[in-house]
Design a protein around this motif. Structure first.
Motif, PDB file in Angstrom:
ATOM      1  N   ARG A 114       5.865 -39.282 -22.766  1.00 20.12           N
ATOM      2  CA  ARG A 114       6.457 -38.416 -22.259  1.00 20.12           C
ATOM      3  C   ARG A 114       6.567 -37.664 -24.034  1.00 20.12           C
ATOM      4  N   ARG A 115       5.125 -37.839 -24.700  1.00 23.97           N
ATOM      5  CA  ARG A 115       4.966 -37.681 -25.388  1.00 23.97           C
ATOM      6  C   ARG A 115       4.259 -36.367 -26.502  1.00 23.97           C
ATOM      7  N   LEU A 116       4.994 -35.240 -25.895  1.00 22.80           N
ATOM      8  CA  LEU A 116       4.563 -34.382 -26.003  1.00 22.80           C
ATOM      9  C   LEU A 116       3.490 -33.586 -27.275  1.00 22.80           C
ATOM     10  N   ASN A 117       4.055 -33.926 -27.945  1.00 22.59           N
ATOM     11  CA  ASN A 117       3.613 -33.635 -29.235  1.00 22.59           C
ATOM     12  C   ASN A 117       2.216 -34.130 -28.875  1.00 22.59           C
ATOM     13  N   GLU A 118       1.977 -35.099 -29.458  1.00 23.03           N
ATOM     14  CA  GLU A 118       0.991 -35.795 -29.209  1.00 23.03           C
ATOM     15  C   GLU A 118      -0.326 -35.936 -27.669  1.00 23.03           C
ATOM     16  N   LEU A 119       0.326 -35.109 -26.971  1.00 17.87           N
ATOM     17  CA  LEU A 119      -0.156 -34.114 -25.459  1.00 17.87           C
ATOM     18  C   LEU A 119      -1.392 -33.392 -26.176  1.00 17.87           C
ATOM     19  N   LYS A 120      -0.506 -32.527 -27.022  1.00 17.35           N
ATOM     20  CA  LYS A 120      -0.724 -30.898 -27.600  1.00 17.35           C
ATOM     21  C   LYS A 120      -1.892 -31.096 -28.493  1.00 17.35           C
ATOM     22  N   GLU A 121      -1.644 -32.319 -29.293  1.00 16.91           N
ATOM     23  CA  GLU A 121      -2.490 -33.257 -30.669  1.00 16.91           C
ATOM     24  C   GLU A 121      -4.063 -32.928 -29.486  1.00 16.91           C
ATOM     25  N   ASN A 122      -4.170 -33.981 -28.297  1.00 18.65           N
ATOM     26  CA  ASN A 122      -4.829 -34.049 -28.072  1.00 18.65           C
ATOM     27  C   ASN A 122      -5.392 -33.219 -26.774  1.00 18.65           C
ATOM     28  N   GLY A 123      -4.654 -32.348 -26.941  1.00 13.81           N
ATOM     29  CA  GLY A 123      -6.449 -31.230 -26.104  1.00 13.81           C
ATOM     30  C   GLY A 123      -4.590 -30.726 -25.127  1.00 13.81           C
ATOM     31  N   ILE A 124      -3.914 -31.177 -24.594  1.00  8.87           N
ATOM     32  CA  ILE A 124      -2.900 -31.478 -23.511  1.00  8.87           C
ATOM     33  C   ILE A 124      -1.686 -30.331 -23.210  1.00  8.87           C
ATOM     34  N   GLN A 125      -1.822 -28.346 -22.611  1.00  5.85           N
ATOM     35  CA  GLN A 125      -1.113 -28.564 -22.209  1.00  5.85           C
ATOM     36  C   GLN A 125       0.253 -28.446 -21.466  1.00  5.85           C
ATOM     37  N   ILE A 126       1.524 -29.369 -21.352  1.00  9.08           N
ATOM     38  CA  ILE A 126       1.667 -29.436 -20.248  1.00  9.08           C
ATOM     39  C   ILE A 126       3.387 -29.623 -21.060  1.00  9.08           C
ATOM     40  N   SER A 127       4.128 -28.918 -20.213  1.00  7.51           N
ATOM     41  CA  SER A 127       5.806 -28.954 -20.473  1.00  7.51           C
ATOM     42  C   SER A 127       6.738 -29.816 -19.762  1.00  7.51           C
ATOM     43  N   LEU A 176      -6.698 -39.066 -17.546  1.00  5.74           N
ATOM     44  CA  LEU A 176      -6.024 -40.406 -17.764  1.00  5.74           C
ATOM     45  C   LEU A 176      -6.187 -40.944 -19.305  1.00  5.74           C
ATOM     46  N   GLU A 177      -7.056 -41.037 -20.049  1.00  7.29           N
ATOM     47  CA  GLU A 177      -6.913 -40.803 -21.006  1.00  7.29           C
ATOM     48  C   GLU A 177      -5.585 -41.042 -21.940  1.00  7.29           C
ATOM     49  N   ASN A 178      -4.333 -39.920 -21.535  1.00  7.10           N
ATOM     50  CA  ASN A 178      -3.308 -39.694 -22.587  1.00  7.10           C
ATOM     51  C   ASN A 178      -2.493 -40.136 -20.910  1.00  7.10           C
ATOM     52  N   TYR A 179      -2.529 -41.458 -20.384  1.00  3.00           N
ATOM     53  CA  TYR A 179      -2.016 -41.273 -19.491  1.00  3.00           C
ATOM     54  C   TYR A 179      -0.582 -42.391 -19.823  1.00  3.00           C
ATOM     55  N   GLU A 180      -0.618 -43.210 -21.128  1.00  2.73           N
ATOM     56  CA  GLU A 180       0.927 -43.498 -21.724  1.00  2.73           C
ATOM     57  C   GLU A 180       0.985 -42.480 -22.537  1.00  2.73           C
ATOM     58  N   ASN A 181       0.534 -42.167 -22.966  1.00  3.20           N
ATOM     59  CA  ASN A 181       1.800 -40.995 -23.591  1.00  3.20           C
ATOM     60  C   ASN A 181       2.692 -39.800 -22.676  1.00  3.20           C
ATOM     61  N   ILE A 182       1.609 -39.409 -21.078  1.00  5.64           N
ATOM     62  CA  ILE A 182       1.810 -38.665 -20.130  1.00  5.64           C
ATOM     63  C   ILE A 182       3.356 -39.653 -19.368  1.00  5.64           C
ATOM     64  N   ALA A 183       3.444 -41.406 -19.888  1.00  7.17           N
ATOM     65  CA  ALA A 183       4.482 -42.086 -18.569  1.00  7.17           C
ATOM     66  C   ALA A 183       5.792 -41.927 -20.279  1.00  7.17           C
TER      67      ALA A 183
END
Length: 415
Positions: free
Chosen positions: A246-259, A237-244
């Motif tokens: 599709r910022r894969l690098n930022e998500l990875k840095e924040n501990g979220i592994q997603i394709s 949820l805290e990375n909701y905007e990054n997911i919107a």
């Protein structure tokens, strides 16, 4: 003293609250003046990766009692202001150590201990150490906390319950002035994150904490504790905007592994979660009943009396979502689908990372769909504001007025 420091631009001072503020840029500059290349908390993290015999070598060279407990020796090294570069380049190596062995040691420290990108960057020993220093100075600028905010809050609560005098340990170690310092907002103001807090406790205290909280003790204790407080839902949820976006690098840095292929569905799921947390009735059974093979609405909010709100989610890499004609066709199909099922659509919402001016203008001219636009960041901020209100259900009629939903107006209204 405060007046003099204020006049030369080192600090800001609020007479009203009797508070001194120091900008991050000034903190960095003062650190450099004192000969410190990185923050003490990061220096400690590096020293903890060294073997105790290496720490003892440094202590002997600087007249520090090497028979003390490890944490005390590390604190003494930091407080003496000993150069990190000197320690890694010379002081932890026995006489006669080959230059290639020193380079290999620093490469392994960068790669295995800290997962630094380009761990072997630099030709000389000095350049390799500079790579490590740059990594920690960049980390200092980041706001992420590695676990979710809720996870950090729960960790502080449990430390207070299970570790004797934990408040005093943190207060004394970081020289904080308030009496009660175990507050997430307070600690983050000083840029103190979960790992920074855990690293100041003795190993036996961490072991005891793990035992009380039934956290596994094999491997690295601090990593085990952080993993147990990860709280995946809130982290997403805290990375909701990054997911919107599709910022894969930022998500990875924040501990979220997603394709990239999984992001669209995850964005929908998180939007449902936010709407449910707002107390709205996200009706999955009605959605499945209404959806056809060709037309599948993302989210249906059932507001009762056979009235619904249709929600469409779009996660896109580009700035400014600009595909109005395709969205219009989709939503028109969902309207028809709802009417066939005896439902009246009172509102349609489109949620995307952001919208182009052209898209907003076209939406303003569209009256049939009663469409409003919500940026992902606005929806998340509305949820955060709603949490601090005394309402059980978000008043959905606040979404009826604007074409582009203005979060400030809604936050003001729900307060």
């Amino acid at each position: 003293v405060i007046n003099d420091l204020k006049n030369i631009g080192v600090i800001f001072y609020s007479k009203k609250t009797n508070t001194v503020y120091v900008a991050q840029e000034v903190v960095k500059l003062l650190r450099e003046i004192r000969g410190k290349s990185i923050a003490d908390k990061h220096f400690r993290r590096i020293l903890k990766q060294l073997r105790e015999p290496q720490i003892n070598l440094v202590c002997k060279k600087h007249n520090i009692d090497w028979r003390q407990p490890l944490n005390t020796k590390i604190d003494s090294i930091i407080n003496k202001g000993i150069s990190l570069t000197n320690i890694l380049e010379n002081e932890i190596h026995k006489e006669g150590t080959y230059l290639n062995d020193i380079k290999k040691f620093i490469n392994e420290l960068n790669e295995k201990s800290f997962n630094i990108p380009n761990p072997t960057k630099g030709v000389t020993v000095e350049e390799k150490i500079e790579n490590l220093i740059d990594y920690f100075n960049e980390m200092e600028k980041e706001e992420k906390v590695s676990i979710s905010m809720d996870g950090y809050e729960n960790l502080l609560v449990d430390l207070k319950k299970n570790v004797p005098k934990s408040n005093d340990v943190i207060r004394s170690h970081f020289e904080l002035q308030d009496e009660n310092v175990m507050d997430i907002s307070y600690l983050l103001e000083y840029n103190l994150k979960p790992r920074d807090i855990l690293e100041i406790f003795q190993e036996d205290m961490l072991k005891d904490f793990c035992e009380r909280r039934e956290i596994k003790q094999r491997g690295d204790l601090i990593s085990n504790i952080l993993d147990s407080y990860m709280d995946t839902e809130n982290l997403y949820l805290e990375n909701y905007e990054n997911i919107a976006f599709r910022r894969l690098n930022e998500l990875k840095e924040n501990g979220i592994q997603i394709s990239d292929a999984e992001i669209g569905v995850k964005f929908e799921d998180l939007t449902k979660t936010i709407l449910q947390k707002l107390g709205l009735n996200v009706d999955e059974s009605l959605r499945k009943q209404m959806n056809t093979k060709n037309d599948k609405a993302d989210i249906i909010i059932n507001i009762g009396k056979n009235e619904v709100i249709i929600v469409e989610c779009k996660s896109v890499k580009e700035n400014g979502y600009n595909k109005f004609s395709s969205v219009k066709r989709q939503l028109k199909a969902y309207f028809d689908m709802a009417e066939k099922n005896g439902m009246k659509v009172v509102k349609s919402l489109l949620i995307a990372p952001e919208f182009s001016d052209e898209f907003i203008n076209e939406c303003e001219l569209e009256y049939e769909l009663n469409l409003s636009l919500i940026q992902a960041s606005s929806l998340y901020n509305i949820l955060e504001g709603f949490k601090s209100s005394n309402k059980e259900q978000f008043p959905y009629k606040l979404l009826m007025r604007d074409v582009l939903i203005k979060e400030d107006r809604i936050l003001k209204a729900i307060k």
